[in-house]
Design a protein around this motif. Structure first.
Motif, short mmCIF file in Angstrom:
data_model
loop_
_atom_site.label_atom_id
_atom_site.label_comp_id
_atom_site.label_asym_id
_atom_site.label_seq_id
_atom_site.Cartn_x
_atom_site.Cartn_y
_atom_site.Cartn_z
N ASN A 1 0.79 -1.22 0.00
CA ASN A 1 0.00 0.00 0.00
C ASN A 1 0.82 1.27 0.00
O ASN A 1 0.32 2.34 -0.30
CB ASN A 1 -1.04 -0.08 1.13
CG ASN A 1 -0.74 0.78 2.31
OD1 ASN A 1 -1.34 1.84 2.46
ND2 ASN A 1 0.16 0.37 3.17
N GLY B 1 5.04 3.09 1.00
CA GLY B 1 6.50 3.12 1.03
C GLY B 1 7.15 1.82 1.45
O GLY B 1 8.12 1.37 0.84
N LEU B 2 6.58 1.21 2.49
CA LEU B 2 7.19 -0.01 3.01
C LEU B 2 7.18 -1.13 1.97
O LEU B 2 8.14 -1.87 1.82
CB LEU B 2 6.44 -0.40 4.29
CG LEU B 2 6.64 -1.75 4.92
CD1 LEU B 2 6.65 -1.58 6.42
CD2 LEU B 2 5.51 -2.68 4.55
N TYR C 1 -4.32 -5.97 4.24
CA TYR C 1 -4.84 -5.19 5.36
C TYR C 1 -6.36 -5.21 5.47
O TYR C 1 -7.01 -4.18 5.27
CB TYR C 1 -4.37 -3.74 5.29
CG TYR C 1 -2.88 -3.54 5.42
CD1 TYR C 1 -2.19 -4.05 6.51
CD2 TYR C 1 -2.17 -2.83 4.46
CE1 TYR C 1 -0.81 -3.85 6.64
CE2 TYR C 1 -0.78 -2.64 4.57
CZ TYR C 1 -0.12 -3.16 5.66
OH TYR C 1 1.21 -2.96 5.77
N ARG D 1 -6.12 -10.54 10.72
CA ARG D 1 -4.78 -9.94 10.60
C ARG D 1 -3.72 -10.84 11.25
O ARG D 1 -2.65 -11.04 10.70
CB ARG D 1 -4.75 -8.58 11.30
CG ARG D 1 -5.43 -7.48 10.57
CD ARG D 1 -4.43 -6.71 9.70
NE ARG D 1 -5.12 -5.61 9.06
CZ ARG D 1 -5.01 -4.34 9.43
NH1 ARG D 1 -4.19 -4.01 10.41
NH2 ARG D 1 -5.69 -3.40 8.82
N HIS E 1 9.75 1.19 10.50
CA HIS E 1 9.39 2.12 9.42
C HIS E 1 8.47 3.24 9.84
O HIS E 1 8.03 4.01 9.00
CB HIS E 1 8.72 1.38 8.27
CG HIS E 1 9.61 0.43 7.54
ND1 HIS E 1 10.36 0.80 6.44
CD2 HIS E 1 9.87 -0.87 7.75
CE1 HIS E 1 11.04 -0.25 6.01
NE2 HIS E 1 10.76 -1.28 6.79
N VAL F 1 15.30 4.03 8.95
CA VAL F 1 15.40 4.08 7.50
C VAL F 1 15.90 5.40 6.93
O VAL F 1 15.92 5.58 5.71
CB VAL F 1 14.05 3.67 6.86
CG1 VAL F 1 13.79 2.19 7.08
CG2 VAL F 1 12.89 4.50 7.42
N ASN G 1 17.10 4.56 3.31
CA ASN G 1 16.40 3.93 2.18
C ASN G 1 17.01 4.33 0.85
O ASN G 1 17.73 5.32 0.74
CB ASN G 1 14.93 4.37 2.17
CG ASN G 1 14.10 3.67 3.24
OD1 ASN G 1 12.97 4.07 3.51
ND2 ASN G 1 14.62 2.63 3.83
N ARG H 1 0.70 8.08 0.13
CA ARG H 1 -0.50 7.70 0.85
C ARG H 1 -1.13 8.92 1.50
O ARG H 1 -0.43 9.87 1.83
CB ARG H 1 -0.16 6.71 1.98
CG ARG H 1 -0.19 5.26 1.59
CD ARG H 1 0.05 4.39 2.81
NE ARG H 1 1.31 4.69 3.45
CZ ARG H 1 1.49 4.80 4.77
NH1 ARG H 1 0.47 4.64 5.59
NH2 ARG H 1 2.67 5.05 5.28
N TYR I 1 -0.36 13.23 8.86
CA TYR I 1 1.00 13.71 9.14
C TYR I 1 1.74 14.13 7.88
O TYR I 1 2.69 14.91 7.93
CB TYR I 1 1.81 12.67 9.94
CG TYR I 1 2.47 11.58 9.12
CD1 TYR I 1 3.71 11.79 8.51
CD2 TYR I 1 1.86 10.34 8.94
CE1 TYR I 1 4.31 10.79 7.77
CE2 TYR I 1 2.46 9.33 8.21
CZ TYR I 1 3.69 9.56 7.62
OH TYR I 1 4.28 8.58 6.88
N GLU J 1 7.89 11.60 9.22
CA GLU J 1 8.09 10.77 8.01
C GLU J 1 9.41 10.04 8.19
O GLU J 1 10.48 10.64 8.19
CB GLU J 1 8.15 11.65 6.76
CG GLU J 1 8.15 10.87 5.45
CD GLU J 1 6.83 10.15 5.19
OE1 GLU J 1 6.68 9.00 5.66
OE2 GLU J 1 5.95 10.74 4.54
N ALA J 2 9.33 8.72 8.37
CA ALA J 2 10.55 7.98 8.70
C ALA J 2 11.65 8.28 7.67
O ALA J 2 12.77 8.65 8.03
CB ALA J 2 10.24 6.49 8.76
N SER J 3 11.32 8.15 6.41
CA SER J 3 12.30 8.46 5.38
C SER J 3 11.62 9.15 4.20
O SER J 3 11.95 10.26 3.81
CB SER J 3 12.98 7.17 4.90
OG SER J 3 13.61 7.38 3.65
N GLY J 4 10.62 8.44 3.64
CA GLY J 4 10.11 8.84 2.34
C GLY J 4 11.01 8.21 1.30
O GLY J 4 12.23 8.08 1.51
#
Ligand code: 26V
Length: 748
Positions: A95, A97-98, A205, A217, A294, A370, A399, A484, A488, A587-590
């Motif tokens: 869905n 980035g991950l 999901y 799940r 992530h 990341v 990343n 997505r 945030y 945002e962990a990385s993008g």
């Protein structure tokens, strides 16, 4: 691959009377006949992920096989345009980035020759396909298999049985070759055996707001974990029988976020079943598993209810309790304070649930974030207690993205320009892009770059005209925010800025404004009310702007429908400005930011995630940074942030924000806009008002947009900034990331 033979066979294909799907299947199957996976060495890495967002494989695979050009020519001789296969929808088994990161890593593992094996789920339905009705998002099931699945092979003989307390499920692998210097395998499991069993690989999901949903799940996560562990152990036993002393030496297992964390208790369960003691099994687990985090958003950190777990996986629940005891014992021994013990606890008493992240953190050999800032934040906040005692466990791996898909395939025109300057080697050695720095002041190169950008924009605008019915003409600066939909990420802040541009243009306040296009692309989780409200709101703003002859030609909005990997390929190649405006620290990385950079968009964004490293590499003067830094946000969070007083002091923004409730726009009385307004001014659910600090950053955002718009007037000067981003994007190849994993985490 025997390229010549394949091409000969291809020439023989009769195209008469066949439609795109048939031809696609025939050509793909033919190519598959010539693909031989590489021998799997004893020592290798496994990558477990609940998502693999592969995107369209047809062109990418032909490219990796080195036959894309020839196939295109042969088809042309037969009167078929290879673009025909764009009709074949791509499987969206992820869905965001991950999942896309997992796909880029598979690509890079093969490209650089690392034995990397992916494990995932072969969902019958991928992420929903998106439609807009009156500006509201509608979801349509993604029945991707209706086009066939010629790039996978069902491995009936390697099927396994996965046991739950109340059911048995068959896990049937489908193997997809991942082509590069090596040919690795992505193994996706399909659940079979009964109608109930099939639900497990039914959809990505499933909603988890009911008990039934939560159980499903858990079943999915365990299904993936158990199938992968079963496979890895079986492979190992082929070599060493029941002697497990080499297991850790030969296996590194990467847990892509917490969804596959059940692999930990499952490995222990299996090893115990083979006769090892719990402690020896735990010791092995502690050597083989590694964990990538992530996200730090609390709502995305998984906790599973012990009651639910006991119901369907009693043994796994018992083992998790044992791991919890082992952790407590060790923490006492190592002198964790009571607070530290509580923060790292696997079983959380107050919630009667297991923390999957803490399980991973305790067992993992290495834990990584990341992007640099994200890795610092998890050390400082999320996992501070563990970091205090075990700093050696923490790593950062920033990343990266696969330049072969995101530059070579997405942008052949820019690739040709790069080839001309520095040769073709960058496909495998992306660090060579650095050489482009010698041309960033070269007039001719910049003019060619401007031409390429123009062409990519033109192609995208024609495609948008066809698919969205929005007509865009003439020289435009293209701003894009595609990702997505989440609060945030602050698409709502862009909406406010866009509306302000519109009002200011109408009032004649913006004299030298370069005609602009604001492009959005995003899917909202089906049950995420506020995100759906934001989509509707943006669509309402766009409707207003695009219908106004007074501003038409100067400002256009477009929200593309069904944003996916294939759409992304077109957008990243065309954009001038990449909008990356998340609240600092969140945002962990993008990774979209990297794709845009590679294609010569400047980043207009906050100091967050990998934006920071992008600016560091390409220079602050070549990007547009604004907004509160993470330290300031942390201070504001402690108190003293009052969004309402901000609105009081800034009537121009108050007017904009109030369009949510003053009747300017309609959400057809669904309550979406009111709820958005309340979330900003009163707060809603457990959040304080304006939880993501939109008002803190809004004016600066607006001014930064205006600055970039103004700078674009000097097209050559702006192109130079853009080209410097291309030249310095070499750090963001996933080849670099995967080598770092191999060296520092997997010791491959
Ligand atoms: C959580 C949930 C909760 C249930 C509903 C569906 C859903 C989907 C995703 C997640 C968490 C996903 C975490 C994630 O995708 N993180 C992203 O990872 C990228 C690759 O590292 C990174 O570039 C992005 O910044 C980060 O947001």
């Amino acid at each position: 691959m025997e390229k010549k033979k394949f091409l000969e066979e291809l020439r023989k294909i009769d195209i008469n009377g066949k439609d795109a799907t048939q031809l696609y299947n025939e050509i793909s199957s033919l190519a598959m006949k010539y693909i031989q996976t590489s021998e799997k060495p004893n020592r290798c890495a496994s990558y477990l992920s609940i998502e693999f967002l592969i995107g369209r494989v047809f062109y990418n695979n032909l490219l990796e096989l080195g036959v894309l050009r020839e196939v295109s020519e042969i088809l042309k001789e037969k009167g078929v345009n290879i673009a025909l296969f764009e009709e074949i929808e791509d499987a969206a088994l992820g869905n965001g980035g991950l999942g896309r990161l997992a796909a880029c890593y598979m690509d890079s593992g093969a490209a650089v020759g690392i034995p990397l094996y992916g494990y995932g789920i072969r969902y019958k339905y991928g992420l929903f396909r998106q439609k807009f009705e009156d500006g509201f998002q509608k979801e349509i099931p993604d029945d991707w298999q209706r086009f066939g699945d010629p790039w996978s092979i069902r491995k009936e003989e390697e099927k396994q049985i996965i046991r739950f307390a109340d059911m048995e499920v068959h896990a049937v692998p489908y193997d997809m070759p991942i082509i590069g210097k090596r040919i690795n395998v992505l193994r996706l499991y399909q659940a079979e055996g009964s109608e109930e069993a099939e639900k497990i690989s039914g959809v990505l999901y499933p909603p988890d707001d009911t008990e039934e949903g939560k159980l499903l799940r858990i079943r999915q996560e365990y299904f993936l974990s158990a199938a992968a562990m079963g496979d890895i152990v079986r492979e190992y036993e082929k070599r060493h029988g029941n002697d497990y002393k080499y297991f850790a030496e030969e296996n590194s297992i990467q847990l892509n976020d917490t969804h596959p964390v059940f692999a930990i208790p499952e490995l222990i369960r299996v090893l115990k079943e083979k006769g090892l003691s719990y402690l020896s099994a735990l010791k092995i687990a502690k050597q083989v598993f590694n964990y990538t985090n992530h996200t730090i958003l609390p709502e995305a950190l998984e906790h599973w209810d012990v009651r639910l777990l006991k119901k369907i996986l009693p043994e796994i629940s018992e083992i998790l309790l044992s791991i919890n005891s082992s952790a407590r014992w060790r923490h006492r021994k190592e002198g964790y304070t009571p607070q530290e013990s509580a923060a790292t606890s696997i079983y959380i008493h107050s919630r009667r649930a297991f923390s999957m992240a803490n399980t991973a953190v305790f067992v993992a050999n290495k834990i990584n974030g990341v992007a640099e800032i994200h890795s610092e934040i998890i050390k400082r906040n999320l996992f501070a207690a563990e970091y205090a005692h075990h700093p050696e466990k923490f790593e950062n791996v920033t990343n990266g993205v696969a330049q072969r898909r995101w530059l070579e395939l997405a942008n052949p025109e820019l690739s040709a320009l790069i080839d001309k300057q520095i040769g073709r080697n960058w496909r495998e050695h992306f660090e060579e892009l650095d050489k482009l720095n010698a041309y960033t002041a070269n007039e001719e190169t910049l003019l060619e770059f401007i031409q390429v950008k123009g062409k990519k924009k033109e192609q995208l605008f024609r495609y948008i005209e066809k698919t969205e019915g929005v007509k865009i003409d003439g020289e435009r600066i293209l701003y894009a925010q595609v990702k997505r939909l989440h609060e945030y990420k602050r698409q709502l802040m862009t909406a406010f800025a866009l509306l302000r541009l519109y009002y200011d243009l109408k009032e004649g306040k913006l004299k030298d404004f370069t005609p602009s296009v604001f492009l959005f692309g995003a899917k909202s989780a089906p049950s995420y009310f506020r995100a759906k409200g934001i989509i509707k709101y943006i669509n309402e703003i766009i409707k207003l702007i695009n219908a106004d002859p007074e501003t038409n030609g100067r400002l256009t909005g477009v929200f593309v429908t069904e944003y996916n990997v294939s759409y992304a390929e077109k957008i990243v190649a065309a954009a001038d400005v990449s909008l990356q405006v998340s609240t600092a620290g969140l945002e962990a990385s993008g990774t979209g930011n990297m794709k845009f950079m590679m294609n010569g968009a400047v980043t207009l964004g906050t100091m967050d995630g990998a934006n920071i490293e992008i600016v560091e590499k390409a220079g602050g003067e070549n990007n547009y940074i604004f907004g509160a830094r993470v330290e300031e946000i942390e201070e504001l969070r402690k108190g003293g942030y009052d969004p309402n007083s901000y609105l009081k002091e800034h009537p121009e923004w108050k007017k904009i924000v109030e369009t949510l409730t003053d009747g300017t726009f309609s959400d057809e009385k669904m309550g979406y806009f009111r709820e958005l307004y309340d979330s900003l001014t009163i707060g809603a659910s457990w959040h304080k008002p304006d939880h993501y600090f939109i008002f803190r950053d809004l004016e600066e955002y607006y001014q930064t947009i205006l600055q970039s718009n103004y700078d674009y007037k000097n097209r050559k000067g702006f192109a130079q900034k853009q080209f410097k981003n291309v030249a310095n994007s070499f750090h963001f190849s996933s080849d670099r990331s995967i080598k770092e994993y191999a060296e520092r985490i997997w010791q491959l």
